[in-house]
Design a protein around this motif. Structure first.
Motif, PDB file in Angstrom:
ATOM      1  N   UNK A 130       3.871 -15.022  -3.247  1.00 48.82           N
ATOM      2  CA  UNK A 130       3.076 -16.179  -2.824  1.00 48.82           C
ATOM      3  C   UNK A 130       3.194 -16.265  -1.312  1.00 48.82           C
ATOM      4  N   UNK A 131       2.130 -16.631  -0.662  1.00 49.12           N
ATOM      5  CA  UNK A 131       2.123 -16.694   0.795  1.00 49.12           C
ATOM      6  C   UNK A 131       3.032 -17.808   1.309  1.00 49.12           C
ATOM      7  N   UNK A 134       5.781 -10.870  -1.727  1.00 50.30           N
ATOM      8  CA  UNK A 134       4.918 -11.230  -0.596  1.00 50.30           C
ATOM      9  C   UNK A 134       5.658 -11.985   0.501  1.00 50.30           C
ATOM     10  N   UNK A 135       6.489 -12.956   0.136  1.00 45.35           N
ATOM     11  CA  UNK A 135       7.143 -13.741   1.184  1.00 45.35           C
ATOM     12  C   UNK A 135       8.569 -14.093   0.774  1.00 45.35           C
ATOM     13  N   UNK A 136       9.360 -14.470   1.780  1.00 48.84           N
ATOM     14  CA  UNK A 136      10.752 -14.860   1.552  1.00 48.84           C
ATOM     15  C   UNK A 136      11.212 -15.702   2.731  1.00 48.84           C
ATOM     16  N   UNK A 137      12.299 -16.442   2.513  1.00 50.77           N
ATOM     17  CA  UNK A 137      12.829 -17.290   3.576  1.00 50.77           C
ATOM     18  C   UNK A 137      14.318 -17.516   3.365  1.00 50.77           C
ATOM     19  N   UNK A 138      15.001 -17.779   4.466  1.00 50.36           N
ATOM     20  CA  UNK A 138      16.424 -18.122   4.453  1.00 50.36           C
ATOM     21  C   UNK A 138      16.629 -19.258   5.443  1.00 50.36           C
ATOM     22  N   UNK A 162       4.176 -13.056   4.969  1.00 53.04           N
ATOM     23  CA  UNK A 162       3.226 -12.157   4.309  1.00 53.04           C
ATOM     24  C   UNK A 162       3.638 -10.731   4.630  1.00 53.04           C
ATOM     25  N   UNK A 163       4.424 -10.129   3.738  1.00 49.03           N
ATOM     26  CA  UNK A 163       5.046  -8.849   4.056  1.00 49.03           C
ATOM     27  C   UNK A 163       5.179  -8.010   2.793  1.00 49.03           C
ATOM     28  N   UNK A 164       5.070  -6.705   2.943  1.00 49.99           N
ATOM     29  CA  UNK A 164       5.185  -5.811   1.795  1.00 49.99           C
ATOM     30  C   UNK A 164       6.577  -5.747   1.209  1.00 49.99           C
ATOM     31  N   UNK A 165       7.589  -6.012   2.037  1.00 50.27           N
ATOM     32  CA  UNK A 165       8.978  -6.021   1.578  1.00 50.27           C
ATOM     33  C   UNK A 165       9.690  -7.186   2.273  1.00 50.27           C
ATOM     34  N   UNK A 166       9.443  -8.409   1.828  1.00 53.96           N
ATOM     35  CA  UNK A 166       9.890  -9.586   2.580  1.00 53.96           C
ATOM     36  C   UNK A 166      11.397  -9.737   2.697  1.00 53.96           C
TER      37      UNK A 166
END
Length: 252
Positions: free
Chosen positions: A23-24, A162-166, A183-187
């Protein structure tokens, strides 16, 4: 559409959330965190109010279980939502609505919880929790990243990546670290890269920022400059050593 981990480091009291999804910009929707107060992850059919109001209620002293009851009772869409949260003392709780898309569920342990929906199976959160609990020797940020990577290795979001965060908060309202791959292929790999880049200068600067107990912060820039210079010298030396080691032997 997401799996996430919400944790409190019992040694420092620092709070953290890591999240990944197909998800974006999941980092703008799921994590809500405030140092010294608590951390909330709201996901599935996201309600931002679970995050904003959840933090407000934590600040008022309400327990995580009570907050879940209050925010879900007033919400006709609650069965499509998922949330988990922890307060500054380590009390935590989680909720997975009955209409969340399979596989969906959560695990709650001491000072940590993991939750996910639209996953390949329960092994995703099981492996996320296992990796977190077995990496107590690592710095808090790296523990969270290792946990998320284990969940991804177990299958993660069944639609892909698709996305990730810390996000990590210490004892202030603002985040000590907040990195996102929208928005990344390997978040998760991108989060690893961003965390490494943060070590170059950002983390040193973050240590100087004003706090309520020290509203001036550290205003002597030479301290930061010395730390950065020492790190750059160390890396340069490591680079020279690596180059020397890799140079093929040539006869004289």
């Amino acid at each position: 559409m997401t799996y996430s981990i919400v944790a409190r480091d019992p040694e420092t009291g620092h709070l953290g959330i890591a999240v990944a999804s197909r998800f974006f910009a999941v980092g703008c929707a799921v994590p809500y965190i405030r140092g010294g107060i608590g951390a909330v992850a709201t996901q599935a059919f996201v309600s931002p109010l679970y995050g904003t109001d959840g933090l407000k209620m934590l600040g008022e002293g309400k327990s995580p279980d009570e907050i879940i009851r209050l925010v879900t009772e007033r919400d006709d869409g609650a069965e499509q939502r998922q949330m988990h949260l922890i307060d500054a003392s380590g009390r935590n709780a989680a909720f997975t609505g009955s209409k969340c898309i399979n596989w969906a569920g959560h695990l709650v342990a001491d000072n940590v919880s993991v939750a996910g929906n639209m996953l390949v199976g329960p092994q995703v959160i099981e492996e996320t929790l296992r990796a977190y609990q077995e990496s107590s020797n690592l710095p808090f940020a790296e523990r969270l990243l290792a946990a998320m990577e284990a969940g991804e290795a177990a299958g993660g979001d069944k639609r892909g990546k698709q996305s990730a965060a810390l996000v990590i908060c210490r004892d202030q309202d603002y985040a000590w670290l907040n990195i996102r791959a929208d928005d990344h292929g390997d978040p998760l790999a991108e989060l690893r890269r961003l965390y490494a880049v943060a070590q170059e200068r950002y983390i040193h600067v973050a240590e100087t920022m004003p706090t309520r107990s020290n509203p001036h912060g550290m205003i002597d820039r030479t301290v930061i400059d010395q730390k950065i210079a020492a790190l750059e010298a160390e890396r340069a030396a490591a680079g020279r050593a690596s180059a020397s080691f890799s140079t093929p032997w040539m006869p004289k």
